[in-house]
Design a protein around this motif. Sequence first.
Motif: not given
Length: 451
Positions: A149, A256, A258, A260-261, A327, A363, A365-366, A373, A375
């Motif tokens: 990223n 965002v 990080w 994310s989930s 989430d 995870h 996310e981008s 994503p 992991e």
Amino acid sequence: CTSVASHVIHKHQQVPLICKTPGFLELRASAMDKGKEDEDASAQEYVARSDFTGGGTDQLTFSTGDKLMVHAKPTAEWWWAELRGVVGYVPASYLHRGAAEEEEEEGISLEDPWQDEEYFGSYGTLRLHLEMLSDHSRTETYRQVILKNSASLRNKVVMDLGCGTGIISLFCAQLAKPSTVYAVEASSMADYTRQLVKQNACEEVITVLQGRAEEIELPEQVDVLVSEWMGNCLLFEFMVESVLLARDRWLREGGVMWPSSASFTLVPCQADGYYSEKMAFWERPYGLDFTPLQSLAQQEFFAKPKFSHLMEPSDCLTAPQDVLSMDMYTLQVRDLEEMKSHFTFCVEKSGVFHGFTAWFTVHFESLEAGGAPVELNTGPNSEPTHWKQTLFMLDRPVRVSAGDSISGSIVLQRNPIWRRHMTVTLHWNIKSIMEDTENHQVGSKSFPMWR
Ligand SMILES: N=C(N)NC/C=C/[C@H]1O[C@@H](n2cnc3c(N)ncnc32)[C@H](O)[C@@H]1O
């Protein structure tokens, strides 16, 4: 409280006066040796458990509940104390530390349910940071997140919550061009983190802030909140609460998270090695029958979860299932109090059901729409991490056959007092396809982690 009960002095029990109180001059001399400031510094408040009538002129008289300042302890039996401006000898067995001090002596104090002193104290030393930095799978995953990223991170404002030595912040400054990274660390490690930032010429980008993330002030909102907060069994330490509070306060709209989930995975498993080592061992050691010790072994080794359990994929009796998912954008602190899930596992191969093993996956996310994503999976089919997996041993193993079902529920109950702790309760119901065995076995067990 029990300690007090066991020392209760009967109201009129007289302290044996045969033990002569040390001479006044001897005592003063010893106090003088230590130096006045030491004496005061070491003065401790004690509470009288019971009335006492002093015999002789150098003994104090006091009543139950009186608060005495103990200035010196010349002998185990007689201490030099002060009450309402009068000094004299008191019988040590008549005194106890107040409740709060007693907890303190035992290393626990209800005033600090987060045990922050101990918690951040542990992160002020290198041991845990070395363990985390040596965990290649964990650390390289965060590095890959930053690397993949890097373009999108340009000119972004980042918060690294619980930065420790600052490794994630240093990755940001080294591999991308964010405008600022706020590296927040509550422990005394922060002083060294500043040195590492300087040593690696990242002062322009990284600002190290020492303090708890939920209390520090940032000059601006952040675009990205990155943190490595996952504890054993995902939630232990409950650092996730700090991440959610910081999210609500500092993550801008559309920012965002990080990770994310996060997902929490469970599987019924064999644990033959552990069972043999801790339980079967007592059956015939050196030709002797030690089985009476097995109830002790069950209590000592199987009553709590086993952290850092390295499970073989072949130990799985069924396909693992993600029983909980979080989430990080919508999860609320109140959701952490109790997380519950039901499950049904279908046994794929006959074996011995020793317990359940749990692990987690997070995870990232981008930052680019539609980007893949990243992991971090801490399960048995991934590169081992310092967390490894967590094993919950049943009291008694159960033989199961292919086709049997193991259904039930798991509850992660946060400890209402000790806020970094929780209890994991598992309920299970084994339905056997074989008619001959009693057609199902039901069980449940609670595993405190740790109080
Ligand atoms: N991954 C695991 N298990 N441990 C994460 C590692 C925890 C690191 O984050 C810091 N930390 C934890 N909570 C906070 C907070 N609320 N504010 C600032 N720093 C914090 C600790 O001192 C460790 O250095």
